[in-house]
Design a protein around this motif. Structure first.
Motif, mmCIF file in Angstrom:
data_model
loop_
_atom_site.group_PDB
_atom_site.id
_atom_site.type_symbol
_atom_site.label_atom_id
_atom_site.label_comp_id
_atom_site.label_asym_id
_atom_site.label_seq_id
_atom_site.Cartn_x
_atom_site.Cartn_y
_atom_site.Cartn_z
ATOM 1 N N LEU A 4 0.842 -1.182 0.000
ATOM 2 C CA LEU A 4 0.000 0.000 0.000
ATOM 3 C C LEU A 4 0.886 1.245 0.000
ATOM 4 C CD1 LEU A 4 -1.276 -2.293 2.123
ATOM 5 C CD2 LEU A 4 -3.118 -0.635 2.174
ATOM 6 N N VAL A 5 0.539 2.208 -0.822
ATOM 7 C CA VAL A 5 1.310 3.441 -0.910
ATOM 8 C C VAL A 5 0.359 4.628 -0.814
ATOM 9 C CG1 VAL A 5 2.878 4.824 -2.285
ATOM 10 C CG2 VAL A 5 3.060 2.324 -2.342
ATOM 11 N N GLU A 6 0.530 5.428 0.257
ATOM 12 C CA GLU A 6 -0.317 6.600 0.454
ATOM 13 C C GLU A 6 0.306 7.823 -0.216
ATOM 14 O OE1 GLU A 6 -0.490 4.502 4.634
ATOM 15 O OE2 GLU A 6 1.066 5.029 3.170
ATOM 16 N N SER A 7 -0.537 8.777 -0.551
ATOM 17 C CA SER A 7 -0.081 10.057 -1.067
ATOM 18 C C SER A 7 -1.133 11.111 -0.755
ATOM 19 C CB SER A 7 0.184 9.983 -2.567
ATOM 20 O OG SER A 7 -0.999 9.667 -3.261
ATOM 21 N N GLY A 8 -0.750 12.370 -0.864
ATOM 22 C CA GLY A 8 -1.715 13.452 -0.701
ATOM 23 C C GLY A 8 -1.649 14.196 0.609
ATOM 24 N N GLY A 9 -0.812 13.755 1.523
ATOM 25 C CA GLY A 9 -0.694 14.483 2.775
ATOM 26 C C GLY A 9 -0.038 15.834 2.574
ATOM 27 N N GLY A 10 -0.071 16.650 3.611
ATOM 28 C CA GLY A 10 0.540 17.970 3.531
ATOM 29 C C GLY A 10 0.081 18.860 4.649
ATOM 30 N N SER A 11 0.309 20.144 4.482
ATOM 31 C CA SER A 11 -0.068 21.132 5.485
ATOM 32 C C SER A 11 -1.184 22.008 4.947
ATOM 33 C CB SER A 11 1.148 21.996 5.843
ATOM 34 O OG SER A 11 2.168 21.215 6.431
ATOM 35 N N VAL A 12 -2.127 22.314 5.818
ATOM 36 C CA VAL A 12 -3.274 23.125 5.416
ATOM 37 C C VAL A 12 -3.748 23.914 6.626
ATOM 38 C CG1 VAL A 12 -4.935 21.294 5.922
ATOM 39 C CG2 VAL A 12 -5.492 23.032 4.198
ATOM 40 N N GLN A 13 -4.403 25.023 6.382
ATOM 41 C CA GLN A 13 -4.967 25.794 7.477
ATOM 42 C C GLN A 13 -6.317 25.227 7.883
ATOM 43 O OE1 GLN A 13 -4.938 29.953 6.273
ATOM 44 N NE2 GLN A 13 -2.990 30.235 7.346
ATOM 45 N N ALA A 14 -6.686 25.492 9.113
ATOM 46 C CA ALA A 14 -7.980 25.038 9.612
ATOM 47 C C ALA A 14 -9.102 25.510 8.686
ATOM 48 C CB ALA A 14 -8.206 25.565 11.022
ATOM 49 N N GLY A 15 -10.031 24.586 8.438
ATOM 50 C CA GLY A 15 -11.121 24.869 7.519
ATOM 51 C C GLY A 15 -10.845 24.437 6.097
ATOM 52 N N GLY A 16 -9.616 24.086 5.820
ATOM 53 C CA GLY A 16 -9.234 23.680 4.483
ATOM 54 C C GLY A 16 -9.539 22.218 4.196
ATOM 55 N N SER A 17 -9.105 21.766 3.027
ATOM 56 C CA SER A 17 -9.387 20.406 2.571
ATOM 57 C C SER A 17 -8.132 19.732 2.040
ATOM 58 C CB SER A 17 -10.441 20.424 1.458
ATOM 59 O OG SER A 17 -11.666 20.965 1.915
ATOM 60 N N LEU A 18 -8.105 18.430 2.159
ATOM 61 C CA LEU A 18 -7.064 17.597 1.569
ATOM 62 C C LEU A 18 -7.700 16.304 1.115
ATOM 63 C CD1 LEU A 18 -3.997 17.823 4.010
ATOM 64 C CD2 LEU A 18 -4.093 18.656 1.659
ATOM 65 N N THR A 19 -7.111 15.690 0.105
ATOM 66 C CA THR A 19 -7.546 14.370 -0.339
ATOM 67 C C THR A 19 -6.361 13.419 -0.279
ATOM 68 O OG1 THR A 19 -9.210 15.276 -1.808
ATOM 69 C CG2 THR A 19 -8.554 13.007 -2.178
ATOM 70 N N SER A 21 -4.831 9.600 -1.013
ATOM 71 C CA SER A 21 -5.006 8.451 -1.901
ATOM 72 C C SER A 21 -4.126 7.321 -1.421
ATOM 73 C CB SER A 21 -4.623 8.812 -3.337
ATOM 74 O OG SER A 21 -5.426 9.844 -3.838
ATOM 75 N N CYS A 22 -4.556 6.116 -1.704
ATOM 76 C CA CYS A 22 -3.776 4.936 -1.348
ATOM 77 C C CYS A 22 -3.909 3.934 -2.488
ATOM 78 C CB CYS A 22 -4.276 4.339 -0.042
ATOM 79 S SG CYS A 22 -3.456 2.795 0.430
ATOM 80 N N THR A 23 -2.791 3.578 -3.070
ATOM 81 C CA THR A 23 -2.788 2.581 -4.133
ATOM 82 C C THR A 23 -2.431 1.231 -3.532
ATOM 83 O OG1 THR A 23 -2.113 4.236 -5.745
ATOM 84 C CG2 THR A 23 -1.797 1.936 -6.342
ATOM 85 N N ILE A 24 -3.248 0.231 -3.827
ATOM 86 C CA ILE A 24 -3.073 -1.105 -3.265
ATOM 87 C C ILE A 24 -2.680 -2.057 -4.392
ATOM 88 C CG2 ILE A 24 -4.143 -2.941 -1.904
ATOM 89 C CD1 ILE A 24 -5.981 0.284 -1.956
ATOM 90 N N SER A 25 -1.685 -2.897 -4.145
ATOM 91 C CA SER A 25 -1.143 -3.738 -5.219
ATOM 92 C C SER A 25 -2.081 -4.869 -5.619
ATOM 93 C CB SER A 25 0.213 -4.310 -4.802
ATOM 94 O OG SER A 25 0.084 -5.138 -3.659
ATOM 95 N N LEU A 26 -2.976 -5.291 -4.723
ATOM 96 C CA LEU A 26 -3.928 -6.358 -5.010
ATOM 97 C C LEU A 26 -5.301 -5.966 -4.475
ATOM 98 C CD1 LEU A 26 -1.856 -9.501 -3.943
ATOM 99 C CD2 LEU A 26 -2.328 -8.762 -6.282
ATOM 100 N N TYR A 27 -6.345 -6.572 -5.045
ATOM 101 C CA TYR A 27 -7.685 -6.331 -4.488
ATOM 102 C C TYR A 27 -7.759 -6.917 -3.084
ATOM 103 C CZ TYR A 27 -12.535 -7.053 -3.369
ATOM 104 O OH TYR A 27 -13.730 -7.071 -2.703
ATOM 105 N N THR A 28 -8.348 -6.158 -2.167
ATOM 106 C CA THR A 28 -8.623 -6.660 -0.826
ATOM 107 C C THR A 28 -10.032 -6.250 -0.435
ATOM 108 O OG1 THR A 28 -7.614 -4.689 0.138
ATOM 109 C CG2 THR A 28 -6.240 -6.659 0.012
#
Length: 120
Positions: A4-19, A21-28
């Protein structure tokens, strides 16, 4: 071995948004997001099964949305109205067993985590 490989983290101010993502090598069958703050126990944030019915922690209901693209083996976490209390390392988790995807059940596979920082 499921990777599993996550992405999309970061820094944001309160009230903001982030998305995230996690790519998985096999269906689970079960997929979930957890988060952890140093010195505290890891907590479940949201989970979703093959039927795509989500479960959320009370602290994020109405603000976060979990979804999965089965064809792409990708898990998402849309986070809106972020609060400083949401600051944590977020982990993607997966388990292939066909059963409840509740946070309290064991998740066998884990990503490396991605940092989310929300400033006031």
């Amino acid at each position: 071995q499921v990777q599993l490989v996550e992405s999309g983290g970061g820094s944001v101010q309160a009230g903001g948004s982030l998305t995230l993502s996690c790519t998985i090598s096999l269906y689970t069958y079960c997929l979930a997001w957890f988060r952890q703050v140093p010195g505290k126990e890891r907590e479940g944030v949201a989970s979703i099964g093959h039927d795509r019915n989500p479960t959320y922690a009370d602290s994020v209901k109405g603000r976060f949305s979990i979804s999965r693209d089965i064809a792409k083996n990708t898990l998402y976490l849309q986070m809106n109205s972020l609060k400083p209390a949401d600051t944590a390392v977020y982990y993607c988790a997966a388990d292939g067993r066909i059963r409840s995807c509740a946070f309290g059940n064991e998740y066998k596979y884990w990503g490396q985590g991605t940092q989310v920082t929300v400033s006031s």
